[in-house]
Write a protein that holds these residues in place. Structure first.
Motif, short mmCIF file in Angstrom:
data_model
loop_
_atom_site.label_atom_id
_atom_site.label_comp_id
_atom_site.label_asym_id
_atom_site.label_seq_id
_atom_site.Cartn_x
_atom_site.Cartn_y
_atom_site.Cartn_z
N HIS A 118 81.05 35.99 -16.87
CA HIS A 118 82.28 35.31 -17.24
C HIS A 118 83.40 35.75 -16.30
O HIS A 118 83.26 36.73 -15.55
CB HIS A 118 82.66 35.55 -18.70
CG HIS A 118 82.86 37.00 -19.06
ND1 HIS A 118 81.82 37.90 -19.19
CD2 HIS A 118 83.99 37.72 -19.33
CE1 HIS A 118 82.28 39.09 -19.50
NE2 HIS A 118 83.58 39.02 -19.58
N MET A 157 83.34 30.51 -18.53
CA MET A 157 81.93 30.83 -18.67
C MET A 157 81.09 29.66 -18.19
O MET A 157 81.53 28.51 -18.27
CB MET A 157 81.60 31.15 -20.13
CG MET A 157 82.26 32.41 -20.67
SD MET A 157 81.74 32.75 -22.37
CE MET A 157 82.38 31.30 -23.20
N LEU A 177 82.34 39.08 -26.43
CA LEU A 177 81.14 38.40 -25.97
C LEU A 177 79.97 39.31 -26.33
O LEU A 177 79.69 40.29 -25.62
CB LEU A 177 81.18 38.14 -24.46
CG LEU A 177 82.14 37.04 -23.96
CD1 LEU A 177 83.60 37.47 -24.07
CD2 LEU A 177 81.83 36.66 -22.52
N ASP A 220 78.48 32.88 -29.09
CA ASP A 220 78.58 33.41 -27.73
C ASP A 220 79.92 34.09 -27.47
O ASP A 220 80.00 35.06 -26.71
CB ASP A 220 78.37 32.30 -26.70
CG ASP A 220 76.92 31.82 -26.66
OD1 ASP A 220 76.04 32.59 -27.10
OD2 ASP A 220 76.68 30.69 -26.20
N VAL A 221 80.97 33.56 -28.08
CA VAL A 221 82.30 34.15 -27.92
C VAL A 221 82.98 34.22 -29.28
O VAL A 221 83.04 33.22 -30.00
CB VAL A 221 83.20 33.32 -26.97
CG1 VAL A 221 84.57 33.99 -26.81
CG2 VAL A 221 82.55 33.15 -25.62
#
Length: 281
Positions: free
Chosen positions: A72, A50, A66, A105-106
């Motif tokens: 990504h 990313m 995500l 974010d993840v």
């Protein structure tokens, strides 16, 4: 109804599986304006790349979520590749809905930490490689079940960046949030919300802001508007939706809507009917 179910009954969850099989080499996933991505890594190794973040190297079966749109890339061995299921995830209210906003974010969770996922995987694999009627719909629904299990895990393990999921997991704030979600039209002033949480007003206000990142009044306004959006999409007039969520008049609702989203309810409804954005904030 439990707190998470109460939220998801008003924030439509839609998943769409677009790939299931062996992935070799480099594969880019472009920024999708309205959706996040889910990658179920059944067999690796595989690496997630990313922009602006360290690479994530995966060697064991893992779920990658995500929750917000972002570019990504997945890279796998050119020879053996990796076995994956890839899907898009959309939650009602647009990409800034309170569920997605609560997550990092993840989200990276080993399959071994999610009870029952192996059985779900077997069903997904069976559907993916059989041309049965309704195949895509079944895959999409199974993907939604996987997301629900993942959200449960995030709440139980504290895998949140504050926000709604952290609030729902809080024993006292969760009571107040569920009460607000179940009846947004009630006169939810600070004393009433604090009473629902069995807390003093001062302690409730401080704790609410610390966990959710918003004042109780701001969160209430957001939830009312989001609920009204859903009602309007279901065919209710602006005035009907306004009264249903606690506004005394359509004009008061319109002012709050514009203040929150930067667009009038009528303009928003026209944009969504043409496939435009679900929210503007």
């Amino acid at each position: 109804m439990d707190a998470l179910s109460s939220v998801l009954s008003r924030i439509a969850l839609r998943a769409g599986v677009f790939y299931s099989g062996n992935l070799c080499g480099l594969h880019d996933f472009e920024h999708d304006v309205f959706k996040g991505h889910l990658h179920l890594i059944e067999r690796g190794p595989i690496t997630l790349h990313m922009l602006g973040q360290a690479d994530v190297h995966l060697t064991e079966p893992t779920v990658l979520f995500l929750p917000r749109p972002q570019w990504h890339r997945l890279s796998a061995d050119d020879g053996a590749g990796a076995d994956v299921v890839c899907g898009t995830i959309a939650l009602g209210g647009g990409v800034h809905n309170p569920v997605s906003a609560s997550l990092p974010d993840v989200v990276q969770v080993p399959l071994s930490a999610l009870p029952g996922v192996r059985a779900l995987l077997a069903l997904m694999r069976q559907e993916a490689f059989q041309e049965q009627p309704g195949r895509q719909a079944v895959l999409d629904r199974l993907c939604e079940v996987l997301i629900l299990q993942l959200l449960r895990h995030c709440m139980a393990q504290g895998i949140t960046s504050g926000g709604l999921l952290a609030g729902l997991a809080d024993p006292k704030l969760g009571k107040a949030l569920r009460a607000v979600h179940d009846d947004p039209a009630q006169d939810w002033d600070l004393p009433n919300m604090a009473a629902a949480a069995s807390m003093s007003r001062a302690r409730f206000a401080h704790h609410f802001k610390a966990v959710l990142g918003h004042t109780p009044a701001h969160y209430l306004s957001q939830w009312r508007i989001q609920t009204a959006q859903q009602l309007m999409q279901q065919g209710q007039s602006i005035q009907q939706a306004a009264h249903a969520v606690g506004y005394g008049s359509a004009s008061a609702f319109t002012r709050a809507f514009v203040r929150e989203l930067g667009i009038s309810p009528g303009a928003w409804l026209m944009a969504t009917s043409k496939g435009g954005p679900q929210t503007q904030h």
